[in-house]
Design a protein around this motif. Structure first.
Motif, short mmCIF file in Angstrom:
data_model
loop_
_atom_site.label_atom_id
_atom_site.label_comp_id
_atom_site.label_asym_id
_atom_site.label_seq_id
_atom_site.Cartn_x
_atom_site.Cartn_y
_atom_site.Cartn_z
N THR A 1 0.83 -1.21 0.00
CA THR A 1 0.00 0.00 0.00
C THR A 1 0.86 1.26 0.00
N GLN A 2 1.91 1.25 0.80
CA GLN A 2 2.81 2.40 0.82
C GLN A 2 3.48 2.59 -0.53
N GLU A 3 3.88 1.51 -1.16
CA GLU A 3 4.51 1.62 -2.49
C GLU A 3 3.54 2.24 -3.50
N VAL A 4 2.28 1.80 -3.45
CA VAL A 4 1.28 2.35 -4.36
C VAL A 4 1.08 3.83 -4.12
N LEU A 5 0.93 4.21 -2.84
CA LEU A 5 0.65 5.61 -2.54
C LEU A 5 1.85 6.51 -2.84
N ILE A 6 3.04 6.01 -2.63
CA ILE A 6 4.22 6.80 -2.98
C ILE A 6 4.25 7.03 -4.49
N LYS A 7 3.96 6.00 -5.27
CA LYS A 7 3.88 6.18 -6.72
C LYS A 7 2.83 7.23 -7.08
N ALA A 8 1.65 7.10 -6.47
CA ALA A 8 0.55 8.01 -6.81
C ALA A 8 0.88 9.45 -6.42
N VAL A 9 1.37 9.63 -5.21
CA VAL A 9 1.61 10.99 -4.72
C VAL A 9 2.71 11.68 -5.52
N THR A 10 3.76 10.95 -5.86
CA THR A 10 4.84 11.57 -6.62
C THR A 10 4.44 11.82 -8.08
N PRO B 1 11.58 11.49 1.37
CA PRO B 1 12.20 12.61 0.65
C PRO B 1 11.56 12.87 -0.71
N GLU B 2 11.20 11.78 -1.43
CA GLU B 2 10.63 11.99 -2.76
C GLU B 2 9.25 12.64 -2.70
N ILE B 3 8.51 12.39 -1.60
CA ILE B 3 7.20 13.03 -1.44
C ILE B 3 7.38 14.52 -1.17
#
Length: 293
Positions: free
Chosen positions: A58-67, A284-286
């Motif tokens: 879930t975190q991987e998905v949301l990091i992709k989406a947010v970035t 950091p990427e967010i």
């Protein structure tokens, strides 16, 4: 409860939160994540089985989406955009959790049949109520059945049968036709329900397998941990309640009986919301992508 998979969904709140997040609002981004994280998490659990692995997915998905928020142009609903990212990720991610050791329906049946039928545990020997252990065994076993489907079948079954996503919404998420979504869902249901009809006492009383008789064996084999229940709890929201405003109709009575077992599963939440959110927002990427305030 907000349900992104409702046939008619007003995503104006999502769009407003996206714009505020793009402008650097940490509060808006947090609200956007909280709006969708449990739904993504409940998809992930059924893809990998283990809740801790599902949190990671879930975190991987949301990091992709947010970035990638800057790429959302509003040409489709936000839910379509977000859950396309989710679908693509879970279909192409590395194996983990319950997927590490691939299962077939025949190997899964053999494992269940090799588990001895035993009396229920002595209530004085376990830290939780015995009925809760039986519920944990039932949910763990039926969730494990999903791992016998291939990834695409598992995802389509989770969307269409468990979360009640309509053919129209499902086709938009997976970028296939509504007829194709319906046909693939029919095949997934056929394969899973055929196995259940031949194996599971919950749907066919002529089958000898019973959750209470397998519970102690599941504990002994390490599939159920009385000290750390993965799925069952004293207070929970059921999927059928969380997804109550979906419109999928299941015409066949037998199929309704099968589907009810899965829609009675708990609608799960990650264990620690505050820590979970911090991990995402402090990446950091967010912060770099959105210049959060």
């Amino acid at each position: 409860m907000f349900n992104p998979f409702a046939e008619i969904a007003d995503d104006s709140d999502d769009v407003e939160l996206v714009e505020q997040a793009r402008a650097g609002s940490r509060d808006a981004l947090e609200k956007l994540i909280l709006r969708h994280q449990a739904w993504i998490y409940n998809i992930a659990v059924r893809m990998v089985f283990q809740p801790q692995d599902a949190e990671e997915v879930t975190q991987e998905v949301l990091i992709k989406a947010v970035t990638r928020l800057s790429t959302f142009q509003g040409n489709s609903q936000f839910r379509t955009w977000l859950y396309r990212i989710t679908a693509n990720h879970v279909l192409n991610m590395k194996r983990r959790g319950g997927e590490v050791r691939p299962q077939t329906f025949s190997s899964y049946a053999a494992a269940i049949n090799d588990t001895p039928d035993l009396d229920l545990p002595d209530p004085r020997s376990v830290p939780v109520d015995v009925p809760l252990l039986v519920e944990e065994a039932k949910i763990a076993c039926t969730t494990g059945m999903l791992l016998c489907l291939d990834r695409e079948q598992r995802l389509i079954f989770t969307l269409g049968e468990i979360l009640g996503v309509s053919d129209t919404v499902g086709s938009e998420i997976l970028e296939i036709s509504a007829d194709n979504f319906r046909q693939r869902l029919t095949r997934a249901r056929r394969d899973l329900y055929r196995f259940m009809h031949n194996q599971c006492g919950l749907v066919n009383t002529s089958n000898p397998c019973r959750c209470p008789r397998k519970t102690k064996g599941f504990i002994q084999d390490g599939h159920v941990d009385p000290d750390h229940l993965l799925f069952a709890s004293q207070h929970l929201l059921r999927i059928q309640e969380a997804a109550a405003d979906t419109i999928r109709e299941i015409e066949d009575l037998l199929d309704r009986q099968h589907a009810a077992i899965f829609r009675d599963h708990p609608f799960l939440q990650p264990a620690n919301h505050a820590l979970w959110l911090r991990r995402i927002l402090d990446r950091p990427e967010i912060r770099a992508a959105l210049q959060l305030t």
